[in-house]
Write an enzyme that holds these catalytic residues in place. Structure first.
Site, short mmCIF file in Angstrom:
data_model
loop_
_atom_site.label_atom_id
_atom_site.label_comp_id
_atom_site.label_asym_id
_atom_site.label_seq_id
_atom_site.Cartn_x
_atom_site.Cartn_y
_atom_site.Cartn_z
N GLY A 1 0.84 -1.19 0.00
CA GLY A 1 0.00 0.00 0.00
C GLY A 1 0.87 1.23 0.00
O GLY A 1 2.00 1.21 -0.49
N SER A 2 0.35 2.31 0.58
CA SER A 2 1.07 3.58 0.53
C SER A 2 2.25 3.59 1.50
O SER A 2 2.29 2.83 2.48
CB SER A 2 0.10 4.71 0.88
OG SER A 2 -0.39 4.52 2.18
N CYS B 1 1.91 0.67 -8.77
CA CYS B 1 3.10 1.15 -8.05
C CYS B 1 4.28 1.25 -9.01
O CYS B 1 5.20 2.02 -8.78
CB CYS B 1 3.42 0.23 -6.89
SG CYS B 1 3.60 -1.48 -7.39
N GLU C 1 5.53 -3.41 0.94
CA GLU C 1 5.77 -2.92 -0.42
C GLU C 1 4.94 -1.66 -0.59
O GLU C 1 3.73 -1.67 -0.35
CB GLU C 1 5.33 -3.96 -1.46
CG GLU C 1 6.25 -5.15 -1.56
CD GLU C 1 7.67 -4.80 -1.93
OE1 GLU C 1 7.89 -3.75 -2.58
OE2 GLU C 1 8.58 -5.54 -1.55
N VAL D 1 1.28 4.45 5.32
CA VAL D 1 0.73 3.34 6.11
C VAL D 1 1.78 2.25 6.27
O VAL D 1 1.92 1.66 7.35
CB VAL D 1 -0.57 2.80 5.46
CG1 VAL D 1 -1.10 1.61 6.25
CG2 VAL D 1 -1.63 3.88 5.38
N GLY D 2 2.53 1.97 5.23
CA GLY D 2 3.54 0.91 5.28
C GLY D 2 4.56 1.13 6.39
O GLY D 2 4.96 0.20 7.08
P1 NAD Z 1 -3.30 2.39 1.46
O1 NAD Z 1 -1.97 2.49 2.13
O2 NAD Z 1 -4.26 3.49 1.66
O3 NAD Z 1 -4.05 1.07 1.97
C1 NAD Z 1 -3.46 -0.20 1.87
C2 NAD Z 1 -4.16 -1.13 2.86
O4 NAD Z 1 -3.85 -0.75 4.21
C3 NAD Z 1 -5.68 -1.11 2.77
O5 NAD Z 1 -6.16 -2.41 2.96
C4 NAD Z 1 -6.07 -0.21 3.93
O6 NAD Z 1 -7.39 -0.41 4.39
C5 NAD Z 1 -5.04 -0.62 4.96
N1 NAD Z 1 -4.77 0.35 6.03
C6 NAD Z 1 -4.90 1.70 5.98
N2 NAD Z 1 -4.46 2.24 7.13
C7 NAD Z 1 -4.03 1.22 7.92
C8 NAD Z 1 -3.45 1.13 9.20
N3 NAD Z 1 -3.23 2.22 9.94
N4 NAD Z 1 -3.12 -0.09 9.70
C9 NAD Z 1 -3.32 -1.20 8.96
N5 NAD Z 1 -3.87 -1.18 7.72
C10 NAD Z 1 -4.22 0.01 7.21
O7 NAD Z 1 -3.01 2.10 -0.10
P2 NAD Z 1 -4.05 1.99 -1.32
O8 NAD Z 1 -4.59 3.35 -1.61
O9 NAD Z 1 -5.01 0.88 -1.10
O10 NAD Z 1 -3.06 1.54 -2.53
C11 NAD Z 1 -2.31 2.44 -3.26
C12 NAD Z 1 -0.85 2.44 -2.79
O11 NAD Z 1 -0.33 1.12 -2.85
C13 NAD Z 1 0.06 3.27 -3.68
O12 NAD Z 1 0.93 4.02 -2.87
C14 NAD Z 1 0.83 2.22 -4.48
O13 NAD Z 1 2.07 2.65 -4.96
C15 NAD Z 1 0.95 1.13 -3.49
N6 NAD Z 1 1.20 -0.16 -4.14
C16 NAD Z 1 2.45 -0.72 -4.03
C17 NAD Z 1 2.74 -1.93 -4.65
C18 NAD Z 1 4.10 -2.56 -4.52
O14 NAD Z 1 4.19 -3.77 -4.69
N7 NAD Z 1 5.15 -1.82 -4.22
C19 NAD Z 1 1.75 -2.57 -5.41
C20 NAD Z 1 0.49 -1.97 -5.53
C21 NAD Z 1 0.22 -0.77 -4.87
#
Ligand code: NAD
Length: 466
Positions: free
Chosen positions: A211-212, A267, A233, A215-216
């Site tokens: 994810g972002s 991503c 990731e 959050v990561g």
């Molecule tokens: P996001 O970070 O908003 O959410 C990702 C997940 O985390 C969701 O399931 C969300 O509900 C959960 N989440 C949110 N806050 C949390 C917390 N505090 N604790 C635990 N879980 C929580 O990301 P998104 O908008 O769903 O996806 C887009 C992002 O993902 C972009 O930044 C993109 O670059 C990245 N991405 C990376 C890869 C990779 O492999 N590097 C692949 C696809 C997407």
């Protein structure tokens, strides 16, 4: 749930038709997550106690089930996240291949035999951690959950999956398909938002997040605090470096597709295009890029041939439009796009900008939509410096012919993936995948290395009774 208190709802709507409600289900509460984890732990013990062929056969059955329902899965992905139909079908086919691959990986060696220091045997063996907590984004709603869950299961773990709210229906559909092929409670899909995500991560013995970056980082800190293995990731601000001997039309077409395909919501999408050469070369490339981007108008993602659908929601579209305004405000140029084509969905025209400082937020940070920045560099060394001047380090592509120049770029950039004369997008699931700096934390995903992440290795000394 306490009686009288209604659970919050998690909703997902279709980005091309926002009044189409695709899923509406109660958020799973933290208490329900710990109950699910308890059931998963029991299921995991039996799963690991079973023989390897049992795990291989079950994962193979899941692959067969997904293959048989591929059209249904792809249609749901198109409807729920607006992925163009061709890409959605490709993602589902990749999901089938991932399940097949890790079904066979259930037979992979568990360790090595080493020379002992005493009579007998010295060997290592991989053992599962227990319950894997997986938190995933919405943009690859089939492939990302599977490229985490399949190696976790092959290595003998149970899985709790917390999908992104915007991909709830696809995740629940996938969860049912897996549940029919696997023992009860071994894989559980737990819809919800951040609170549910935190509860899943707190209940897990191994954590994998995509994810972002914001959050990561929190996820990595929380898991490290609990002492459980974690991989995260995250985003990318990926550059395509176009050397002075690259064919402009060929490079432009490849880069435009990598930047704008699926409305730039990958991503690995190209975010910056670094053109090597003087002003004439930069003009030539810019012209080719504008034409290539203009050839990718937004359209209904269900229609054959459409490569750019809507973005996921209103806020995502606002980010692209605001970035365009910021570019103009900074004296930059909007070469193409930056407009909304009308209609109901969250459509935005693929947007190409130039003339901003490399330190400008639009050049530095992921807009996560169909927007790319053209930048100029006098030579390949300056191009590498520009490409590397962001906090992310996921993937770089380099386009050109001269081997010395290509190698200078490949050796100079520090991203986790480098592609020569190939788009930044596209992932081979049998090869390690991940980035550097703020793009990734922890071990690489995918390939056979994933089996090591989802297991711990113990060393056994076996000596005869004296
Ligand atoms: P996001 O970070 O908003 O959410 C990702 C997940 O985390 C969701 O399931 C969300 O509900 C959960 N989440 C949110 N806050 C949390 C917390 N505090 N604790 C635990 N879980 C929580 O990301 P998104 O908008 O769903 O996806 C887009 C992002 O993902 C972009 O930044 C993109 O670059 C990245 N991405 C990376 C890869 C990779 O492999 N590097 C692949 C696809 C997407």
């Amino acid at each position: 749930m306490t009686s009288g208190v209604r659970a919050a709802l998690v909703r997902s709507t279709s980005p091309q038709r926002p009044d189409d409600l695709v899923a509406e289900v109660p958020e799973v509460t933290p208490h329900e997550v710990s109950e699910a984890a308890r059931r998963s732990r029991d299921a995991q013990r039996a799963w690991w106690a079973a023989a390897a062929p049992v795990r291989a056969t079950a994962l193979g059955a899941a692959a067969a089930a997904l293959r048989a329902s591929a059209d249904e899965a792809a249609a749901l992905v198109v409807r729920e996240v607006g992925k163009p139909a061709g890409e959605a079908a490709g993602e589902v086919a990749r999901g089938v291949a991932i399940l097949d691959y890790y079904a066979q990986a259930a037979y992979a060696p568990l360790g090595a035999t080493l020379p002992p220091s005493v009579p007998g045997l010295l060997f290592t063996e991989r053992r599962p951690h227990g319950v894997a907590g997986l938190v995933t984004p919405w943009n690859f709603p089939v492939a990302i959950p599977l490229w985490k869950a399949a190696p976790a299961l092959a290595a003998g773990n149970a899985v709790l999956l917390k999908p992104a709210p915007d991909a709830t229906a696809t995740a629940l559909w996938l969860g049912e398909l897996l549940a029919a092929a696997l023992p009860d409670d071994l894989v559980q899909v737990l819809p919800g938002g951040a609170e549910t995500g935190r509860a899943v991560l707190d209940a897990a013995e191994v954590v994998s997040f995509t994810g972002s970056a914001a959050v990561g980082r929190q996820v990595a800190v929380a898991a490290a605090g609990r002492g459980v293995p974690v991989q995260a990731e995250m985003g990318g601000q990926n550059a395509a470096i176009v050397l002075s001997d690259a064919d402009p039309e060929v490079a432009a077409a490849q880069i435009a597709a990598a930047a704008m395909g699926f409305a730039g919501q990958k991503c690995t999408a190209t975010r910056r295009i670094v053109v090597v050469g003087g002003p004439r070369r930069v003009d030539e490339l810019t012209e080719a890029l504008v034409l290539a981007v203009a050839a990718l108008p937004p359209g209904d993602p269900a229609q054959a041939g459409v490569q750019v659908g809507p973005v996921i929601g209103e806020a995502a579209r606002r980010r692209v439009l605001d970035a365009t305004t910021a570019v103009r405000g900074a004296g930059g140029h909007v070469l193409h796009g930056g407009t909304t084509p009308g209609g109901d969905g969250w459509f935005v025209t693929p947007t190409l900008v130039s003339g901003i400082d490399p330190g400008h937020p639009v050049a530095q940070e992921e807009t996560f939509g169909p927007l790319a920045v053209v930048q100029a560099a006098a030579d390949v060394t300056a191009a590498v410096r520009l490409a590397e001047g962001v906090r992310y380090g996921l993937v770089t592509s380099v386009h050109g012919r001269d081997l010395d120049q290509l190698l200078t770029a490949v050796r100079g950039v520090q991203t986790g993936l480098v592609k020569v004369n190939a788009p930044t997008t596209g992932v081979d699931f049998w090869a390690p995948f991940g980035g550097e700096r703020d793009s990734s934390y922890g071990q690489r995903e995918q390939g056979l290395a994933a089996l090591d992440f989802y297991a711990s290795t113990r060393t056994v000394t076996l000596s005869p009774h004296p």
